[in-house]
Write a protein that holds these residues in place. Structure first.
Motif, PDB file in Angstrom:
ATOM      1  N   TYR A   1      15.734  53.382  48.192  1.00 13.06           N
ATOM      2  CA  TYR A   1      16.610  52.451  47.463  1.00 13.06           C
ATOM      3  C   TYR A   1      17.171  53.143  46.216  1.00 13.06           C
ATOM      4  N   TYR A   2      16.282  53.787  45.441  1.00 12.39           N
ATOM      5  CA  TYR A   2      16.743  54.435  44.208  1.00 12.39           C
ATOM      6  C   TYR A   2      17.546  55.697  44.495  1.00 12.39           C
ATOM      7  N   SER A   3      17.265  56.329  45.631  1.00  9.94           N
ATOM      8  CA  SER A   3      18.077  57.475  46.018  1.00  9.94           C
ATOM      9  C   SER A   3      19.522  57.028  46.235  1.00  9.94           C
ATOM     10  N   GLU A   4      19.691  55.909  46.950  1.00 11.36           N
ATOM     11  CA  GLU A   4      21.036  55.391  47.200  1.00 11.36           C
ATOM     12  C   GLU A   4      21.727  54.953  45.914  1.00 11.36           C
ATOM     13  N   LYS A   5      20.946  54.504  44.933  1.00  9.34           N
ATOM     14  CA  LYS A   5      21.508  54.082  43.639  1.00  9.34           C
ATOM     15  C   LYS A   5      21.836  55.273  42.736  1.00  9.34           C
ATOM     16  N   GLY A   6      21.467  56.494  43.186  1.00  4.28           N
ATOM     17  CA  GLY A   6      21.735  57.684  42.387  1.00  4.28           C
ATOM     18  C   GLY A   6      20.793  57.857  41.200  1.00  4.28           C
ATOM     19  N   LYS A   7      19.627  57.182  41.241  1.00  3.35           N
ATOM     20  CA  LYS A   7      18.678  57.248  40.116  1.00  3.35           C
ATOM     21  C   LYS A   7      17.530  58.214  40.373  1.00  3.35           C
ATOM     22  N   LEU A   8      17.438  58.732  41.620  1.00  3.44           N
ATOM     23  CA  LEU A   8      16.222  59.443  42.025  1.00  3.44           C
ATOM     24  C   LEU A   8      16.277  60.931  41.693  1.00  3.44           C
ATOM     25  N   TYR A   9      15.196  61.407  41.070  1.00  2.00           N
ATOM     26  CA  TYR A   9      15.014  62.837  40.820  1.00  2.00           C
ATOM     27  C   TYR A   9      13.795  63.267  41.618  1.00  2.00           C
ATOM     28  N   THR A  10      14.020  64.092  42.648  1.00  2.00           N
ATOM     29  CA  THR A  10      12.915  64.512  43.512  1.00  2.00           C
ATOM     30  C   THR A  10      12.337  65.832  43.012  1.00  2.00           C
ATOM     31  N   ILE A  11      11.031  65.839  42.825  1.00  2.00           N
ATOM     32  CA  ILE A  11      10.314  67.018  42.350  1.00  2.00           C
ATOM     33  C   ILE A  11       9.491  67.558  43.517  1.00  2.00           C
ATOM     34  N   LYS A  12       9.592  68.867  43.778  1.00  2.00           N
ATOM     35  CA  LYS A  12       8.726  69.483  44.790  1.00  2.00           C
ATOM     36  C   LYS A  12       7.360  69.669  44.157  1.00  2.00           C
ATOM     37  N   ALA A  13       6.399  68.836  44.610  1.00  2.00           N
ATOM     38  CA  ALA A  13       5.145  68.690  43.869  1.00  2.00           C
ATOM     39  C   ALA A  13       4.049  69.646  44.331  1.00  2.00           C
ATOM     40  N   ILE A  14       4.437  70.843  44.778  1.00  2.00           N
ATOM     41  CA  ILE A  14       3.435  71.867  45.075  1.00  2.00           C
ATOM     42  C   ILE A  14       3.645  73.049  44.140  1.00  2.00           C
ATOM     43  N   GLY A  15       2.538  73.714  43.836  1.00  2.67           N
ATOM     44  CA  GLY A  15       2.558  74.790  42.839  1.00  2.67           C
ATOM     45  C   GLY A  15       1.612  74.399  41.720  1.00  2.67           C
ATOM     46  N   THR A  16       1.617  75.210  40.659  1.00  2.00           N
ATOM     47  CA  THR A  16       0.721  74.880  39.546  1.00  2.00           C
ATOM     48  C   THR A  16       1.294  73.700  38.757  1.00  2.00           C
ATOM     49  N   GLU A  17       0.445  73.075  37.949  1.00  2.00           N
ATOM     50  CA  GLU A  17       0.896  71.951  37.116  1.00  2.00           C
ATOM     51  C   GLU A  17       2.072  72.384  36.232  1.00  2.00           C
ATOM     52  N   ASP A  18       1.989  73.587  35.673  1.00  2.49           N
ATOM     53  CA  ASP A  18       3.062  74.066  34.796  1.00  2.49           C
ATOM     54  C   ASP A  18       4.355  74.322  35.567  1.00  2.49           C
ATOM     55  N   GLU A  19       4.219  74.881  36.758  1.00  2.86           N
ATOM     56  CA  GLU A  19       5.425  75.116  37.572  1.00  2.86           C
ATOM     57  C   GLU A  19       6.127  73.799  37.894  1.00  2.86           C
ATOM     58  N   ILE A  20       5.335  72.788  38.186  1.00  2.00           N
ATOM     59  CA  ILE A  20       5.920  71.481  38.512  1.00  2.00           C
ATOM     60  C   ILE A  20       6.579  70.884  37.271  1.00  2.00           C
ATOM     61  N   PHE A  21       5.925  71.052  36.124  1.00  2.00           N
ATOM     62  CA  PHE A  21       6.513  70.497  34.892  1.00  2.00           C
ATOM     63  C   PHE A  21       7.849  71.165  34.562  1.00  2.00           C
ATOM     64  N   GLU A  22       8.024  72.425  34.965  1.00  2.00           N
ATOM     65  CA  GLU A  22       9.313  73.084  34.698  1.00  2.00           C
ATOM     66  C   GLU A  22      10.462  72.468  35.506  1.00  2.00           C
ATOM     67  N   GLN A  23      10.130  71.722  36.564  1.00  2.00           N
ATOM     68  CA  GLN A  23      11.163  70.937  37.262  1.00  2.00           C
ATOM     69  C   GLN A  23      11.409  69.600  36.562  1.00  2.00           C
ATOM     70  N   VAL A  24      10.351  69.095  35.910  1.00  2.00           N
ATOM     71  CA  VAL A  24      10.432  67.772  35.275  1.00  2.00           C
ATOM     72  C   VAL A  24      11.159  67.866  33.928  1.00  2.00           C
ATOM     73  N   ARG A  25      10.824  68.913  33.170  1.00  2.00           N
ATOM     74  CA  ARG A  25      11.307  69.046  31.796  1.00  2.00           C
ATOM     75  C   ARG A  25      12.827  68.873  31.653  1.00  2.00           C
ATOM     76  N   PRO A  26      13.644  69.598  32.458  1.00  2.00           N
ATOM     77  CA  PRO A  26      15.091  69.505  32.233  1.00  2.00           C
ATOM     78  C   PRO A  26      15.666  68.105  32.437  1.00  2.00           C
ATOM     79  N   ILE A  27      15.001  67.294  33.245  1.00  2.00           N
ATOM     80  CA  ILE A  27      15.492  65.932  33.483  1.00  2.00           C
ATOM     81  C   ILE A  27      15.470  65.152  32.175  1.00  2.00           C
ATOM     82  N   PHE A  28      14.317  65.209  31.471  1.00  3.50           N
ATOM     83  CA  PHE A  28      14.192  64.455  30.223  1.00  3.50           C
ATOM     84  C   PHE A  28      14.925  65.156  29.085  1.00  3.50           C
ATOM     85  N   ALA A  29      14.968  66.491  29.124  1.00  2.78           N
ATOM     86  CA  ALA A  29      15.687  67.234  28.082  1.00  2.78           C
ATOM     87  C   ALA A  29      17.149  66.802  28.065  1.00  2.78           C
TER      88      ALA A  29
END
Ligand SMILES: Nc1ncnc2c1ncn2[C@@H]1O[C@H](COP(=O)(O)OP(=O)(O)O)[C@@H](O)[C@H]1O
Ligand SMILES: Nc1ccn([C@@H]2O[C@H](COP(=O)(O)OP(=O)(O)O)[C@@H](O)[C@H]2O)c(=O)n1
Ligand SMILES: [Mg+2]
Length: 224
Positions: free
Chosen positions: A186-214
């Motif tokens: 539903y949120y993908s269709e609304k254009g609100k969804l940010y998909t994170i590939k959740a494998i790798g180290t915690e820090d590697e995953i956060f480097e995908q998350v950070r730019p969204i909020f930045a």
């Protein structure tokens, strides 16, 4: 202190008059979604540290209800043991209370909405609070993780949770596929969804998350 929702309505009135009150902020709502063990809670801690959000974990709020021996406690415990979804009115009320008590205006709502019913119940609350702004969250994060990795992580979690056993995990994965994926779509269709590939180290995953909020931080500085 002005309650966020009061200040929001005041903010709207002031905007209409052409007066902007710099300290009064519109709520910024992020839903954090993903299967059991996908790393939602872990990444929320990093988002809180870096971007100053309030972290509201639906699961933690429900477990707190069980621990406080509230009237709904036994029902919530049984539902969690079965890997099923607690009635939305119960969960939404807990989230609403936390938001009203918070001094923050930026909310990470972790593990919610898990069903279309959850989503619609929360939208009703938002529409009462902020009818002129809409009922959509600002951001929806989806931690996309392979099932075998989620199972491995949950079995190693060691938090003493009644639902972190193989039998309940299987049920939770089925519930996730059947009831939570439609919310994500539903949120993908609304254009609100940010998909994170959740494998790798915690820090590697956060480097995908950070730019969204930045990106949103830059926005809010530009606006005012
Ligand atoms: N990137 C990662 N790699 C390996 N283990 C992780 C990672 N992120 C979190 N974990 C661990 O996996 C388990 C589940 O993480 P958690 O954040 O509780 O997920 P969720 O809230 O989505 O169920 C925890 O024990 C956590 O320490
Ligand atoms: N919106 C929600 C969130 C959690 N829950 C219940 O709480 C359990 C644990 O949720 P959680 O978010 O802490 O679980 P994880 O995804 O973090 O492993 C779920 O399996 C559901 O039984 C719910 O009923 N409704
Ligand atoms: Mg969690």
């Amino acid at each position: 202190r002005l309650n966020t929702w009061e200040s929001l309505t005041t903010g709207i009135a002031q905007q209409a008059k052409g007066v902007i009150a710099p300290k009064e902020k519109t709520p910024f709502i992020t839903f954090v979604l993903g299967g059991p063990g996908s790393g939602k809670g872990t990444q929320c801690i990093k988002i809180v540290e870096t971007f100053g959000f309030a972290h509201l974990s639906a699961g933690d709020l429900l477990r707190r209800e069980i621990a406080s021996k509230s009237a709904d406690g036994a029902m919530i415990l049984n539902t969690i043991k079965e890997g099923k979804i607690v009635p939305s009115q119960v969960t939404v009320k807990l989230i609403q209370k936390e938001m009203e008590l918070s001094d923050n205006h930026k909310f990470l709502i972790d593990g919610f909405p898990r069903t279309e019913e959850n989503r619609v119940s929360f939208e009703q609350i938002l529409s009462e609070w902020q009818s002129q702004i809409g009922v959509e969250p600002n951001v929806v994060l989806f931690f996309d993780c392979p099932e075998e990795e989620m199972v491995k992580r949950v079995l190693n979690r060691n938090e003493g949770r009644v639902d972190d056993n193989l039998e309940t995990i299987k049920k939770r994965l089925t519930v996730f596929q059947a009831l939570s994926l439609p919310v994500i779509n539903y949120y993908s269709e609304k254009g609100k969804l940010y998909t994170i590939k959740a494998i790798g180290t915690e820090d590697e995953i956060f480097e995908q998350v950070r730019p969204i909020f930045a990106a949103f931080e830059v926005c809010s500085q530009t606006v005012g």
